[in-house]
Every structure is written in structure tokens, then in C-alpha cells.
Design a protein around this motif. Structure first.
Motif, PDB file in Angstrom:
ATOM      1  N   VAL A   1      -4.422  -0.864 -13.101  1.00  0.00           N
ATOM      2  CA  VAL A   1      -4.026  -1.588 -11.884  1.00  0.00           C
ATOM      3  C   VAL A   1      -2.514  -1.627 -11.759  1.00  0.00           C
ATOM      4  CG1 VAL A   1      -4.074  -3.841 -10.754  1.00  0.00           C
ATOM      5  CG2 VAL A   1      -6.127  -2.942 -11.830  1.00  0.00           C
ATOM      6  N   VAL A   2      -1.792  -1.796 -12.867  1.00  0.00           N
ATOM      7  CA  VAL A   2      -0.335  -1.871 -12.826  1.00  0.00           C
ATOM      8  C   VAL A   2       0.245  -0.542 -12.362  1.00  0.00           C
ATOM      9  CG1 VAL A   2       1.739  -2.189 -14.234  1.00  0.00           C
ATOM     10  CG2 VAL A   2      -0.231  -3.672 -14.552  1.00  0.00           C
TER      11      VAL A   2
ATOM     12  N   ILE B   1       2.074   2.188  -5.345  1.00  0.00           N
ATOM     13  CA  ILE B   1       2.068   1.708  -3.960  1.00  0.00           C
ATOM     14  C   ILE B   1       3.437   1.174  -3.554  1.00  0.00           C
ATOM     15  CG2 ILE B   1       1.228  -0.188  -2.519  1.00  0.00           C
ATOM     16  CD1 ILE B   1      -1.484   0.218  -3.642  1.00  0.00           C
ATOM     17  N   VAL B   2       4.085   0.455  -4.465  1.00  0.00           N
ATOM     18  CA  VAL B   2       5.340  -0.214  -4.138  1.00  0.00           C
ATOM     19  C   VAL B   2       6.435   0.793  -3.796  1.00  0.00           C
ATOM     20  CG1 VAL B   2       7.196  -1.611  -5.137  1.00  0.00           C
ATOM     21  CG2 VAL B   2       4.824  -2.279  -5.445  1.00  0.00           C
TER      22      VAL B   2
ATOM     23  N   VAL C   1       3.247   3.575   2.534  1.00  0.00           N
ATOM     24  CA  VAL C   1       2.448   2.374   2.309  1.00  0.00           C
ATOM     25  C   VAL C   1       3.091   1.177   2.998  1.00  0.00           C
ATOM     26  CG1 VAL C   1       1.594   0.797   0.540  1.00  0.00           C
ATOM     27  CG2 VAL C   1       1.488   3.251   0.159  1.00  0.00           C
ATOM     28  N   TRP C   2       4.407   1.051   2.909  1.00  0.00           N
ATOM     29  CA  TRP C   2       5.104  -0.058   3.561  1.00  0.00           C
ATOM     30  C   TRP C   2       5.020   0.039   5.071  1.00  0.00           C
ATOM     31  CZ3 TRP C   2       5.990  -4.292   1.153  1.00  0.00           C
ATOM     32  CH2 TRP C   2       6.151  -4.278  -0.231  1.00  0.00           C
ATOM     33  N   ILE C   3       5.060   1.254   5.600  1.00  0.00           N
ATOM     34  CA  ILE C   3       4.888   1.435   7.044  1.00  0.00           C
ATOM     35  C   ILE C   3       3.483   0.996   7.453  1.00  0.00           C
ATOM     36  CG2 ILE C   3       4.743   3.166   8.887  1.00  0.00           C
ATOM     37  CD1 ILE C   3       6.998   4.680   7.413  1.00  0.00           C
ATOM     38  N   GLY C   4       2.493   1.313   6.634  1.00  0.00           N
ATOM     39  CA  GLY C   4       1.124   0.888   6.907  1.00  0.00           C
ATOM     40  C   GLY C   4       0.985  -0.624   6.905  1.00  0.00           C
TER      41      GLY C   4
END
Length: 136
Positions: A48-49, A55-56, A61-64
């Protein structure tokens, strides 16, 4: 790699604190600290980490996330404006016009002088008995 190291160090420190707590014979608290200390290590081992760190650091991803937030704000704003418009005009959605005829109100074959139903009589004797029992 750095996130995994930090999570492992946090888990090791938590387990050390749990050991000291158990030495002081506070076993319930020690078990709770152990449970919290094992969470970061479990997140590292399940991947998970690594997934979160991937993702970070991806701009797509941030645009999403920004687009999701924008859509939520638009939906909330349109609902608020719709409710305010309905409240300001005095009309609720699905309301009937004040000068509507009887069939439009749904009283078609009921006759001109339909009697309203009376509410059933409320009986509070059982509640009063309970209150008297407790001295209230």
C-alpha cells in the motif's frame, strides 16, 4: 524506499514502547500499542505504501482529483441554487397551484364536502405509569 524505511522505524519504535509498557504490567495498553505499531509495517508489506507513493508523484492523478473536486463543487452548488430558488418562489417541487380545481387536487369523486380524517386519540397512560413508578 524511504517511505518503507520510515514505516519500519515507526513500527520498531512502537514495538519498543509496547515492550516497556508491558514491563510495567499494563498489558492491555501494551497490546493496543502493539496493534497500532504493526499497522505501518503491514502497509509496507502489502504494498500500500508503494502504491500511495506512486500516486502522490504522478501529475495525472492530481489532475484527476482536481476534476473530481470540481465536479463535486458544481453538483453541490447547483443543488443549493435549486433549493434556494424553490424556497424563494414559495413553491416546493411537485406543489399544486393555489387556484387548481378539485380533480387536479386528487379529490375527483370524493364529493364536494369531504370530511377530513381526525387524528387518533393519543393515550399516554402507559408513559404516565412508568414516570410515576420512577417517581417523576
Amino acid at each position: 524506499m524511504l517511505a518503507e524505511t520510515i514505516c519500519s522505524a515507526v513500527s520498531a519504535a512502537g514495538l519498543g514502547i509496547a515492550a516497556v509498557t508491558a514491563y510495567r504490567r499494563r498489558f492491555l495498553k501494551a497490546a493496543r500499542i502493539t496493534a497500532y505499531a504493526l499497522v505501518p509495517l503491514g502497509l509496507v508489506l502489502t504494498g500500500v505504501v508503494e502504491w500511495l507513493s506512486g500516486i502522490v508523484f504522478q501529475p495525472a492523478v492530481w489532475i484527476g482529483f482536481a476534476l473530481l473536486a470540481l465536479s463535486w463543487v458544481l453538483l453541490a452548488t447547483t443543488r443549493a441554487v435549486e433549493r434556494r430558488g424553490a424556497a424563494a418562489s414559495g413553491k416546493a417541487p411537485g406543489a399544486v397551484a393555489p387556484g387548481a380545481s378539485a380533480p387536479a387536487l386528487g379529490g375527483g369523486a370524493a364529493g364536494p364536502a369531504a370530511k377530513p380524517r381526525s387524528a387518533p386519540a393519543e393515550d399516554f397512560s402507559d408513559i404516565e405509569a412508568i414516570l410515576k413508578k420512577h417517581g417523576i
